[in-house]
Design a protein around this motif. Sequence first.
Motif, PDB file in Angstrom:
ATOM      1  N   GLY A 197       0.816  -1.202   0.000  1.00  0.00           N
ATOM      2  CA  GLY A 197       0.000   0.000   0.000  1.00  0.00           C
ATOM      3  C   GLY A 197       0.853   1.256   0.000  1.00  0.00           C
ATOM      4  N   ARG A 198       0.218   2.374  -0.176  1.00  0.00           N
ATOM      5  CA  ARG A 198       0.946   3.647  -0.227  1.00  0.00           C
ATOM      6  C   ARG A 198       0.213   4.731   0.539  1.00  0.00           C
ATOM      7  N   MET A 199       1.004   5.708   0.980  1.00  0.00           N
ATOM      8  CA  MET A 199       0.486   6.868   1.700  1.00  0.00           C
ATOM      9  C   MET A 199       1.309   8.084   1.291  1.00  0.00           C
ATOM     10  N   PRO A 200       0.758   9.292   1.439  1.00  0.00           N
ATOM     11  CA  PRO A 200       1.537  10.494   1.112  1.00  0.00           C
ATOM     12  C   PRO A 200       2.751  10.647   2.027  1.00  0.00           C
ATOM     13  N   LEU A 201       3.826  11.180   1.495  1.00  0.00           N
ATOM     14  CA  LEU A 201       5.051  11.362   2.272  1.00  0.00           C
ATOM     15  C   LEU A 201       4.849  12.259   3.482  1.00  0.00           C
ATOM     16  N   HIS A 202       4.090  13.346   3.315  1.00  0.00           N
ATOM     17  CA  HIS A 202       4.085  14.410   4.317  1.00  0.00           C
ATOM     18  C   HIS A 202       3.342  14.073   5.604  1.00  0.00           C
ATOM     19  N   CYS A 203       2.544  12.986   5.609  1.00  0.00           N
ATOM     20  CA  CYS A 203       1.708  12.740   6.784  1.00  0.00           C
ATOM     21  C   CYS A 203       2.048  11.454   7.515  1.00  0.00           C
ATOM     22  N   THR A 204       3.162  10.822   7.181  1.00  0.00           N
ATOM     23  CA  THR A 204       3.578   9.605   7.873  1.00  0.00           C
ATOM     24  C   THR A 204       4.994   9.785   8.396  1.00  0.00           C
TER      25      THR A 204
ATOM     26  N   THR B 242       5.737  22.601  -2.027  1.00  0.00           N
ATOM     27  CA  THR B 242       4.991  23.617  -2.783  1.00  0.00           C
ATOM     28  C   THR B 242       3.762  23.048  -3.475  1.00  0.00           C
ATOM     29  N   GLY B 243       3.603  21.739  -3.414  1.00  0.00           N
ATOM     30  CA  GLY B 243       2.442  21.105  -4.016  1.00  0.00           C
ATOM     31  C   GLY B 243       1.296  21.019  -3.017  1.00  0.00           C
ATOM     32  N   PRO B 244       0.175  20.444  -3.422  1.00  0.00           N
ATOM     33  CA  PRO B 244      -0.940  20.288  -2.491  1.00  0.00           C
ATOM     34  C   PRO B 244      -0.605  19.266  -1.406  1.00  0.00           C
ATOM     35  N   LEU B 245      -0.800  19.625  -0.149  1.00  0.00           N
ATOM     36  CA  LEU B 245      -0.559  18.738   0.979  1.00  0.00           C
ATOM     37  C   LEU B 245      -1.922  18.295   1.511  1.00  0.00           C
ATOM     38  N   GLU B 246      -2.266  17.064   1.218  1.00  0.00           N
ATOM     39  CA  GLU B 246      -3.588  16.549   1.576  1.00  0.00           C
ATOM     40  C   GLU B 246      -3.769  16.496   3.095  1.00  0.00           C
ATOM     41  N   ARG B 247      -4.889  16.978   3.575  1.00  0.00           N
ATOM     42  CA  ARG B 247      -5.204  16.911   4.995  1.00  0.00           C
ATOM     43  C   ARG B 247      -5.953  15.601   5.248  1.00  0.00           C
ATOM     44  N   ARG B 248      -5.236  14.594   5.738  1.00  0.00           N
ATOM     45  CA  ARG B 248      -5.836  13.280   5.971  1.00  0.00           C
ATOM     46  C   ARG B 248      -6.646  13.239   7.269  1.00  0.00           C
ATOM     47  N   THR B 249      -6.221  14.000   8.261  1.00  0.00           N
ATOM     48  CA  THR B 249      -6.927  14.080   9.544  1.00  0.00           C
ATOM     49  C   THR B 249      -6.846  15.528  10.031  1.00  0.00           C
TER      50      THR B 249
ATOM     51  N   LEU C  81      -0.182  17.876   9.146  1.00  0.00           N
ATOM     52  CA  LEU C  81       0.575  19.117   8.984  1.00  0.00           C
ATOM     53  C   LEU C  81       0.541  19.517   7.508  1.00  0.00           C
ATOM     54  N   VAL C  82      -0.161  20.613   7.204  1.00  0.00           N
ATOM     55  CA  VAL C  82      -0.307  21.036   5.809  1.00  0.00           C
ATOM     56  C   VAL C  82       0.285  22.417   5.556  1.00  0.00           C
ATOM     57  N   ALA C  83       0.870  23.034   6.574  1.00  0.00           N
ATOM     58  CA  ALA C  83       1.543  24.324   6.392  1.00  0.00           C
ATOM     59  C   ALA C  83       2.977  24.063   5.933  1.00  0.00           C
ATOM     60  N   PRO C  84       3.354  24.486   4.730  1.00  0.00           N
ATOM     61  CA  PRO C  84       4.694  24.180   4.205  1.00  0.00           C
ATOM     62  C   PRO C  84       5.824  24.630   5.119  1.00  0.00           C
ATOM     63  N   GLY C  85       5.690  25.827   5.723  1.00  0.00           N
ATOM     64  CA  GLY C  85       6.749  26.326   6.590  1.00  0.00           C
ATOM     65  C   GLY C  85       6.954  25.448   7.807  1.00  0.00           C
ATOM     66  N   ALA C  86       5.854  25.033   8.440  1.00  0.00           N
ATOM     67  CA  ALA C  86       5.953  24.176   9.617  1.00  0.00           C
ATOM     68  C   ALA C  86       6.518  22.814   9.253  1.00  0.00           C
ATOM     69  N   LEU C  87       6.105  22.293   8.103  1.00  0.00           N
ATOM     70  CA  LEU C  87       6.627  20.992   7.669  1.00  0.00           C
ATOM     71  C   LEU C  87       8.106  21.090   7.346  1.00  0.00           C
ATOM     72  N   ARG C  88       8.523  22.187   6.732  1.00  0.00           N
ATOM     73  CA  ARG C  88       9.944  22.377   6.414  1.00  0.00           C
ATOM     74  C   ARG C  88      10.784  22.401   7.700  1.00  0.00           C
ATOM     75  N   ARG C  89      10.294  23.084   8.728  1.00  0.00           N
ATOM     76  CA  ARG C  89      11.016  23.119  10.000  1.00  0.00           C
ATOM     77  C   ARG C  89      11.113  21.727  10.618  1.00  0.00           C
ATOM     78  N   GLN C  90      10.040  20.980  10.501  1.00  0.00           N
ATOM     79  CA  GLN C  90      10.051  19.625  11.043  1.00  0.00           C
ATOM     80  C   GLN C  90      11.050  18.750  10.285  1.00  0.00           C
ATOM     81  N   LEU C  91      11.149  18.910   8.990  1.00  0.00           N
ATOM     82  CA  LEU C  91      12.094  18.127   8.192  1.00  0.00           C
ATOM     83  C   LEU C  91      13.537  18.461   8.575  1.00  0.00           C
ATOM     84  N   ARG C  92      13.805  19.742   8.849  1.00  0.00           N
ATOM     85  CA  ARG C  92      15.147  20.124   9.295  1.00  0.00           C
ATOM     86  C   ARG C  92      15.482  19.454  10.627  1.00  0.00           C
TER      87      ARG C  92
END
Length: 259
Positions: free
Chosen positions: A137-144, A164-171, A175-186
């Motif tokens: 199975g598969r899931m979006p990168l940004h929410c797992t 910069t693409g659409p970040l699907e809100r699964r629940t 996290l769908v705010a690009p800036g917050a997600l970028r900080r988390q990735l760092r």
Amino acid sequence: MTQAPRPEAAGLDTVLGKAVTILRAFRPDDRAVPLAELVRRTGLHKATVHRLAAALVANRLLDRVDGGYRPSGGLFELGMLASPERSLLEVAVPFLQDLYERTHETVHLGVREGHDIVYVAKIGGHRQVRAPSRTGGRMPLHCTAIGKALLAHTDDALRQEVLTGPLERRTPHTLVAPGALRRQLREITETGVAFEREESTVGIQCVAAPVLGGDNAAVAAISVAGPTGRFRPERYVTQVRAAAAGLGSMLNRRGPRDR
């Protein structure tokens, strides 16, 4: 309910494209899909679906059963010929089993494919968490957790493409705010561990670590998941990191030809 892939994704101008469209119309929870439902999901003519389904049955890619059609074991055989995933799994299984024995929680191994993760393995016992993840199975990168561990260790261009693409809100917690997600990735690149807190599925938490290749890029990621009521992902950071580091070391010793 999740919709089946659109027919045009497989290319409806060829017989092969139409056959692939039929195969992709099946969903994980399907037991048997009637011909009329396959026609509806694919948008193909009924006679075309009937003819191609019969050919897929003859080639052991579909089974004809009471109530319609279902994927056949021939698809599994073909899937196991996917060399990179098969080789990865062969090396990873002892590390995944050891991690399960240490945690007795659900263990996943995943790889990146485009903007998604694909689950290569899932191990769980009687306490296995009820989650939508499944092998293959598969899931979006940004929410797992696995996805974020992979995304944090991919190239800048792909990371920017995802952010910069659409970040699907699964629940409600995704996290769908690009800036917050970028900080988390760092933070993930600094700590070597990623967390998910009900971002893909309500009631599920997860911790993951990347399996790094010699170029410090993630070739896979390993996670441990459990229900929010009793599972505290911070408790399993050391075990998950150790499993990912051990698998990465083994893969690097084997070299790219053996992966």
